[in-house]
Scaffold this motif. Structure first.
Motif, PDB file in Angstrom:
ATOM      1  N   GLN A  94      12.634 -16.750   9.533  1.00  0.00           N
ATOM      2  CA  GLN A  94      11.786 -15.702   8.965  1.00  0.00           C
ATOM      3  C   GLN A  94      11.837 -15.664   7.438  1.00  0.00           C
ATOM      4  OE1 GLN A  94      10.896 -12.951  11.338  1.00  0.00           O
ATOM      5  NE2 GLN A  94       9.598 -11.927   9.894  1.00  0.00           N
ATOM      6  N   THR A  95      10.675 -15.395   6.831  1.00  0.00           N
ATOM      7  CA  THR A  95      10.600 -15.077   5.411  1.00  0.00           C
ATOM      8  C   THR A  95      10.265 -13.603   5.299  1.00  0.00           C
ATOM      9  OG1 THR A  95       9.900 -17.293   4.773  1.00  0.00           O
ATOM     10  CG2 THR A  95       9.365 -15.519   3.255  1.00  0.00           C
ATOM     11  N   TYR A  96      11.042 -12.871   4.507  1.00  0.00           N
ATOM     12  CA  TYR A  96      10.829 -11.449   4.313  1.00  0.00           C
ATOM     13  C   TYR A  96      10.282 -11.223   2.910  1.00  0.00           C
ATOM     14  CZ  TYR A  96      13.958 -10.994   8.300  1.00  0.00           C
ATOM     15  OH  TYR A  96      14.547 -11.103   9.531  1.00  0.00           O
ATOM     16  N   GLU A  97       9.333 -10.311   2.789  1.00  0.00           N
ATOM     17  CA  GLU A  97       8.837  -9.902   1.489  1.00  0.00           C
ATOM     18  C   GLU A  97       9.031  -8.401   1.378  1.00  0.00           C
ATOM     19  OE1 GLU A  97       5.084 -11.534  -0.031  1.00  0.00           O
ATOM     20  OE2 GLU A  97       4.993 -12.590   1.884  1.00  0.00           O
ATOM     21  N   MET A  98       9.390  -7.942   0.184  1.00  0.00           N
ATOM     22  CA  MET A  98       9.587  -6.530  -0.049  1.00  0.00           C
ATOM     23  C   MET A  98       8.988  -6.171  -1.401  1.00  0.00           C
ATOM     24  SD  MET A  98      11.638  -4.179  -1.545  1.00  0.00           S
ATOM     25  CE  MET A  98      12.939  -3.239  -1.842  1.00  0.00           C
ATOM     26  N   TYR A  99       8.310  -5.051  -1.459  1.00  0.00           N
ATOM     27  CA  TYR A  99       7.714  -4.561  -2.693  1.00  0.00           C
ATOM     28  C   TYR A  99       7.979  -3.062  -2.757  1.00  0.00           C
ATOM     29  CZ  TYR A  99       4.107  -3.047  -5.964  1.00  0.00           C
ATOM     30  OH  TYR A  99       3.452  -2.474  -7.019  1.00  0.00           O
ATOM     31  N   ALA A 100       8.323  -2.554  -3.916  1.00  0.00           N
ATOM     32  CA  ALA A 100       8.542  -1.114  -4.078  1.00  0.00           C
ATOM     33  C   ALA A 100       8.043  -0.690  -5.447  1.00  0.00           C
ATOM     34  CB  ALA A 100      10.022  -0.769  -3.936  1.00  0.00           C
ATOM     35  N   VAL A 101       7.467   0.511  -5.515  1.00  0.00           N
ATOM     36  CA  VAL A 101       6.952   1.056  -6.774  1.00  0.00           C
ATOM     37  C   VAL A 101       7.242   2.556  -6.823  1.00  0.00           C
ATOM     38  CG1 VAL A 101       4.630   1.423  -5.831  1.00  0.00           C
ATOM     39  CG2 VAL A 101       4.949   1.169  -8.305  1.00  0.00           C
ATOM     40  N   GLN A 102       7.634   3.024  -8.015  1.00  0.00           N
ATOM     41  CA  GLN A 102       7.947   4.432  -8.213  1.00  0.00           C
ATOM     42  C   GLN A 102       6.663   5.210  -8.471  1.00  0.00           C
ATOM     43  OE1 GLN A 102      10.625   5.161 -11.445  1.00  0.00           O
ATOM     44  NE2 GLN A 102      10.862   7.313 -10.945  1.00  0.00           N
ATOM     45  N   ASN A 103       6.542   6.342  -7.804  1.00  0.00           N
ATOM     46  CA  ASN A 103       5.433   7.282  -7.999  1.00  0.00           C
ATOM     47  C   ASN A 103       6.039   8.648  -8.280  1.00  0.00           C
ATOM     48  OD1 ASN A 103       3.256   5.475  -7.347  1.00  0.00           O
ATOM     49  ND2 ASN A 103       3.973   5.571  -5.234  1.00  0.00           N
ATOM     50  N   SER A 104       6.256   8.944  -9.558  1.00  0.00           N
ATOM     51  CA  SER A 104       6.866  10.205  -9.975  1.00  0.00           C
ATOM     52  C   SER A 104       8.282  10.313  -9.397  1.00  0.00           C
ATOM     53  CB  SER A 104       5.989  11.386  -9.570  1.00  0.00           C
ATOM     54  OG  SER A 104       6.467  12.571 -10.136  1.00  0.00           O
ATOM     55  N   ASP A 105       8.521  11.234  -8.474  1.00  0.00           N
ATOM     56  CA  ASP A 105       9.879  11.409  -7.937  1.00  0.00           C
ATOM     57  C   ASP A 105      10.076  10.725  -6.581  1.00  0.00           C
ATOM     58  OD1 ASP A 105       8.194  13.128  -6.599  1.00  0.00           O
ATOM     59  OD2 ASP A 105       9.626  14.789  -6.524  1.00  0.00           O
TER      60      ASP A 105
END
Length: 89
Positions: A55-66
């Protein structure tokens, strides 16, 4: 003292194991980009076992205020996981 604002990292971990007549080779590769303010990250992790791609895993995260919206792709499907900004600081 300087403050880190962003970074990129690539990592590869290779393990060769043997027990009696059995042997196994695994490789984990990770590629990560990170921006601190506002928080954003993108990561890809791939694994192989005995030269066979798993398996290849991808992860993305972005801050939206709090809050932080995190997304992970597993088996071609994106999963959303909301978190508090304090969870990633």
């Amino acid at each position: 003292m300087a403050q880190m604002t962003s970074m990129s990292a690539q990592m590869e971990v290779q393990m060769d194991m043997a027990y009696e007549e059995e042997s196994m080779k695994s490789v984990v590769k990770s590629d990560m980009d990170l921006i601190m303010d506002p928080f954003k990250t993108n990561m890809t992790i791939s694994m192989t076992l005995n030269d066979e791609a798993l398996q290849t895993y991808e992860m993305y995260a972005v801050q939206n205020s709090d809050t932080v919206d995190a997304y992970m792709q597993v088996d071609g499907e994106w999963i959303h996981q909301p978190m508090a900004s304090t969870d990633v600081s």
